[in-house]
Design an enzyme around this catalytic site. Structure first.
Site, PDB file in Angstrom:
ATOM      1  N   LYS A   1       0.847  -1.236   0.025  1.00 60.91           N
ATOM      2  CA  LYS A   1       0.004   0.176  -0.004  1.00 60.91           C
ATOM      3  C   LYS A   1       0.991   1.292   0.148  1.00 60.91           C
ATOM      4  O   LYS A   1       0.546   2.082  -0.630  1.00 60.91           O
ATOM      5  CB  LYS A   1      -0.988  -0.006   0.974  1.00 60.91           C
ATOM      6  CG  LYS A   1      -1.839   1.022   1.172  1.00 60.91           C
ATOM      7  CD  LYS A   1      -2.720   1.207   2.345  1.00 60.91           C
ATOM      8  CE  LYS A   1      -3.431   2.611   2.388  1.00 60.91           C
ATOM      9  NZ  LYS A   1      -4.324   2.773   3.441  1.00 60.91           N
TER      10      LYS A   1
ATOM     11  N   GLU B   1      10.722  -4.930   3.597  1.00 61.23           N
ATOM     12  CA  GLU B   1      10.798  -6.405   3.239  1.00 61.23           C
ATOM     13  C   GLU B   1      10.475  -6.689   1.938  1.00 61.23           C
ATOM     14  O   GLU B   1      10.929  -7.235   0.883  1.00 61.23           O
ATOM     15  CB  GLU B   1      10.002  -7.382   3.851  1.00 61.23           C
ATOM     16  CG  GLU B   1      10.336  -7.503   5.366  1.00 61.23           C
ATOM     17  CD  GLU B   1       9.719  -6.222   6.380  1.00 61.23           C
ATOM     18  OE1 GLU B   1       9.366  -6.787   7.674  1.00 61.23           O
ATOM     19  OE2 GLU B   1       9.449  -5.340   6.031  1.00 61.23           O
TER      20      GLU B   1
ATOM     21  N   GLY C   1      -4.431  -1.763   5.298  1.00 65.62           N
ATOM     22  CA  GLY C   1      -3.641  -3.006   4.749  1.00 65.62           C
ATOM     23  C   GLY C   1      -4.454  -4.055   5.261  1.00 65.62           C
ATOM     24  O   GLY C   1      -4.683  -4.834   4.182  1.00 65.62           O
ATOM     25  N   ARG C   2      -4.745  -4.110   6.466  1.00 69.21           N
ATOM     26  CA  ARG C   2      -5.560  -5.411   6.834  1.00 69.21           C
ATOM     27  C   ARG C   2      -7.051  -5.723   6.597  1.00 69.21           C
ATOM     28  O   ARG C   2      -7.292  -6.682   6.837  1.00 69.21           O
ATOM     29  CB  ARG C   2      -5.214  -5.479   8.164  1.00 69.21           C
ATOM     30  CG  ARG C   2      -5.966  -4.608   9.160  1.00 69.21           C
ATOM     31  CD  ARG C   2      -5.377  -4.540  10.752  1.00 69.21           C
ATOM     32  NE  ARG C   2      -5.683  -3.268  11.431  1.00 69.21           N
ATOM     33  CZ  ARG C   2      -5.199  -2.199  11.456  1.00 69.21           C
ATOM     34  NH1 ARG C   2      -3.886  -2.049  10.836  1.00 69.21           N
ATOM     35  NH2 ARG C   2      -5.713  -1.144  11.977  1.00 69.21           N
TER      36      ARG C   2
ATOM     37  N   GLU D   1      -3.789  -5.924  15.360  1.00 64.57           N
ATOM     38  CA  GLU D   1      -3.025  -4.788  14.856  1.00 64.57           C
ATOM     39  C   GLU D   1      -4.217  -3.880  14.888  1.00 64.57           C
ATOM     40  O   GLU D   1      -3.955  -2.710  14.871  1.00 64.57           O
ATOM     41  CB  GLU D   1      -2.844  -4.861  13.401  1.00 64.57           C
ATOM     42  CG  GLU D   1      -1.699  -3.915  13.001  1.00 64.57           C
ATOM     43  CD  GLU D   1      -1.208  -4.243  11.521  1.00 64.57           C
ATOM     44  OE1 GLU D   1       0.189  -4.383  11.362  1.00 64.57           O
ATOM     45  OE2 GLU D   1      -1.916  -3.843  10.557  1.00 64.57           O
TER      46      GLU D   1
ATOM     47  N   HIS E   1      -3.821 -32.432  18.660  1.00 59.86           N
ATOM     48  CA  HIS E   1      -2.572 -32.941  19.138  1.00 59.86           C
ATOM     49  C   HIS E   1      -1.566 -32.074  19.289  1.00 59.86           C
ATOM     50  O   HIS E   1      -0.379 -32.424  19.223  1.00 59.86           O
ATOM     51  CB  HIS E   1      -2.326 -33.951  17.790  1.00 59.86           C
ATOM     52  CG  HIS E   1      -3.696 -34.821  17.560  1.00 59.86           C
ATOM     53  ND1 HIS E   1      -4.199 -35.843  18.253  1.00 59.86           N
ATOM     54  CD2 HIS E   1      -4.594 -34.572  16.492  1.00 59.86           C
ATOM     55  CE1 HIS E   1      -5.240 -36.193  17.683  1.00 59.86           C
ATOM     56  NE2 HIS E   1      -5.491 -35.411  16.645  1.00 59.86           N
TER      57      HIS E   1
ATOM     58  N   LYS F   1      10.531  -0.355  13.120  1.00 60.18           N
ATOM     59  CA  LYS F   1      11.076  -0.127  11.705  1.00 60.18           C
ATOM     60  C   LYS F   1      12.074   1.044  11.645  1.00 60.18           C
ATOM     61  O   LYS F   1      13.174   0.902  11.153  1.00 60.18           O
ATOM     62  CB  LYS F   1       9.926   0.383  10.711  1.00 60.18           C
ATOM     63  CG  LYS F   1       8.846  -0.534  10.486  1.00 60.18           C
ATOM     64  CD  LYS F   1       7.788  -0.121   9.509  1.00 60.18           C
ATOM     65  CE  LYS F   1       6.368  -1.106   9.402  1.00 60.18           C
ATOM     66  NZ  LYS F   1       5.615  -0.536   8.695  1.00 60.18           N
TER      67      LYS F   1
HETATM   68  O1  F6P Z   1       3.871  -2.792   9.393  1.00 58.31           O
HETATM   69  C1  F6P Z   1       2.569  -2.808   9.583  1.00 58.31           C
HETATM   70  C2  F6P Z   1       1.742  -2.659   8.187  1.00 58.31           C
HETATM   71  O2  F6P Z   1       1.878  -1.357   7.993  1.00 58.31           O
HETATM   72  C3  F6P Z   1       0.555  -3.261   8.163  1.00 58.31           C
HETATM   73  O3  F6P Z   1      -0.365  -2.566   8.627  1.00 58.31           O
HETATM   74  C4  F6P Z   1       0.547  -3.465   6.520  1.00 58.31           C
HETATM   75  O4  F6P Z   1      -0.425  -4.550   6.181  1.00 58.31           O
HETATM   76  C5  F6P Z   1       1.765  -4.061   6.334  1.00 58.31           C
HETATM   77  O5  F6P Z   1       2.772  -3.350   7.030  1.00 58.31           O
HETATM   78  C6  F6P Z   1       2.400  -4.039   4.567  1.00 58.31           C
HETATM   79  O6  F6P Z   1       2.210  -2.655   4.712  1.00 58.31           O
HETATM   80  P1  F6P Z   1       2.072  -2.394   2.836  1.00 58.31           P
HETATM   81  O7  F6P Z   1       1.076  -2.704   2.175  1.00 58.31           O
HETATM   82  O8  F6P Z   1       2.088  -0.707   2.956  1.00 58.31           O
HETATM   83  O9  F6P Z   1       3.501  -2.812   2.394  1.00 58.31           O
END
Ligand code: F6P
Length: 473
Positions: free
Chosen positions: A181, A187, A230-231, A316, A347, A462
């Site tokens: 987003k 990452e 995002g979520r 979150e 289990h 971060k």
């Molecule tokens: O660090 C948390 C977060 O911002 C989440 O809320 C989000 O879903 C995820 O990292 C990934 O963010 P992006 O879609 O901006 O890469």
């Protein structure tokens, strides 16, 4: 809109007093003394039934919880959500993921995904994304992929995950879908750069930051609306890889399921409103019975990714210690949410839920995966609720019929759970299920007077990592 502390609400005080009467109540005795209870504590919804007869509540509890919701201004907040008001105040944003479930919001991605499926130019699709840019699409694809395309997901910056996802993939027939987003998540950008260095150049970006994606060199850029968190973005182009895995018809069904729950949530009185009921039961367990952990136990292999998805959605969203006006909350909020698929979970960690000294609440999701799974889900819920003390002090050994059970064989019971039972489980039902939990989360945010739509707590880690890129100690 109401932003006073929930503890100031008259209903909260009544619930605290009422909880005293429930501390020693036995679900086993309640069941014996009131056989109709299991017929009464049921709510019907689109394609599903919620059985909450194993929750430690009675009619008065539910009335007091409904009074609390009213005193929290639930109706006004719900109307504000659907009216697109800027209820995400710290980010000055509206919350509009529901709008993606209607009409032609998805038209663009459906068409593109269908052409990719038809053309067969790509043999493998690699989704690069993390958090909400991974968990939702991964759940959707894992649950309903039809195998037409090899779709894989990479979230971790550990090079091993990318290596495994690319293993045996030809650059010319591999498509990278970079979902972010912000288009700034370390990452995801690192993985995209690494894949490109390895020669994988076919790339589609999905983002709310098209400028950054264009600068990165993305050809095709699919939009995520800024007002979709995002979520909450599984309904958007963030699910592009999953749409390639499912096909457009299944994705349309998924969206339609979510829309059905929006209508149910908007139009159903609280006592039969499944998302609101799950929210009220959760607040009762956390704030009045002192139960701070919640297990989500889907009894279907196709839902094995669901607990991880709900961990982000719930924790979150509502893992907050500061309320809507910046005060430290003097009460508990989101429980620790965890889970795994049934029956393997029986289990693994169910021992703790059955005989651990502290009660843990649970949601069993019976996704019509077969009688054996349904009977095991029900058996686990019964064992948690009714234990082995039913009718005797030490309990009866069901195998031998012996009156006295040795202490290590006894189950205390009285561990609350709900069973969400689906008549069948299609992509539409997954849409229903996810929308259900989204509205549960929203409702709990209203009850706890917190903003469920920001996540400022993720930034410090971060920043510290960026200041120390080598991780030098
Ligand atoms: O660090 C948390 C977060 O911002 C989440 O809320 C989000 O879903 C995820 O990292 C990934 O963010 P992006 O879609 O901006 O890469």
């Amino acid at each position: 809109m109401i932003t006073t502390a929930p503890t100031a609400c008259p209903a909260w005080k009544k619930l605290e007093a009422h909880a005293e009467t429930w501390r020693d109540a036995s679900l086993a005795e309640l069941r014996e003394g009131d056989p109709a209870r299991s017929q009464r504590q049921i709510a019907e919804g689109p394609g599903m039934r919620l059985d909450y007869s194993r929750q430690r509540i009675g009619g008065l509890t539910l009335r007091l919880l409904a009074q609390l919701a009213a005193e929290r201004g639930f109706d006004e907040w719900r109307a504000a959500l659907f009216a697109g008001e800027k209820i995400n105040t710290t980010e000055d944003r509206a919350v509009t993921h529901m709008a993606l479930r209607t009409g032609n919001a998805a038209a663009g991605i459906l068409e593109l995904a269908n052409s990719i499926r038809k053309q067969k130019r790509y043999k493998r699709i690699i989704n690069l994304g993390t958090g909400g840019s991974d968990l939702g699409p991964r759940l959707l694809a894992d649950a309903f992929s039809d195998g037409a395309l090899d779709v894989r997901f990479v979230a971790n910056v550990d090079p091993l995950e990318l290596e495994r996802a690319l293993a045996g993939a030809e650059p010319s027939t591999t498509l990278l879908v970079v979902v972010s987003k912000t288009f700034s998540t370390q990452e995801t950008i690192s993985n995209a750069e690494a894949a490109r260095r390895l020669g994988y150049k076919n790339l589609i970006a999905v983002t709310a930051n098209p400028d950054a994606a264009a600068q990165f060199g993305a050809g095709e850029i699919l939009p995520i609306p800024d007002s979709v968190g995002g979520r909450f973005s599984v309904w958007s182009a963030a699910s592009f890889s999953a749409v390639c895995a499912l096909g457009s018809d299944a994705f349309k069904e998924f969206l339609a399921g979510g829309k059905e729950i929006d209508d149910h949530f908007l139009g159903t009185p609280l006592e039969q409103n499944i998302p609101a009921l799950l929210a009220l039961l959760g607040v009762w367990n956390v704030n009045f019975l002192g139960i701070h952990a919640h297990a989500v136990l889907p009894y279907a292999h196709r839902l094995r990714q669901l607990p991880a998805y709900l961990q982000q959605l719930e924790m979150e969203s509502n893992g907050k210690g500061v309320d809507r006006v910046g005060r430290a909350v003097g009460y508990a909020t989101c429980p620790v949410v965890f889970g795994a698929e049934g029956t393997p979970v029986q289990h693994a960690f169910m021992q703790l839920l059955h005989q651990g000294p502290r009660a843990i609440a649970a949601d069993f999701i019976d996704a019509a995966a077969g009688e054996v799974l349904s009977s095991n889900a029900q058996a686990q819920a019964d064992a948690l609720a009714y234990g082995t003390t039913a009718g005797t002090t030490a309990g009866t050994d069901v195998a031998t019929g012996e009156a006295e059970l040795p202490p290590h064989r006894r189950h205390p019971g009285n561990r609350p759970s709900s069973i969400l039972k689906f008549r069948q489980f299609t992509a539409r039902d997954l849409g229903r299920l996810i929308a259900l939990y989204e509205h549960k989360v929203f409702t709990q945010g209203v009850l706890w007077n917190i903003n469920s739509f920001d996540q400022w707590g993720v930034e410090l880690g971060k920043e510290l990592a960026a200041k120390n890129p080598q991780g030098a100690h």
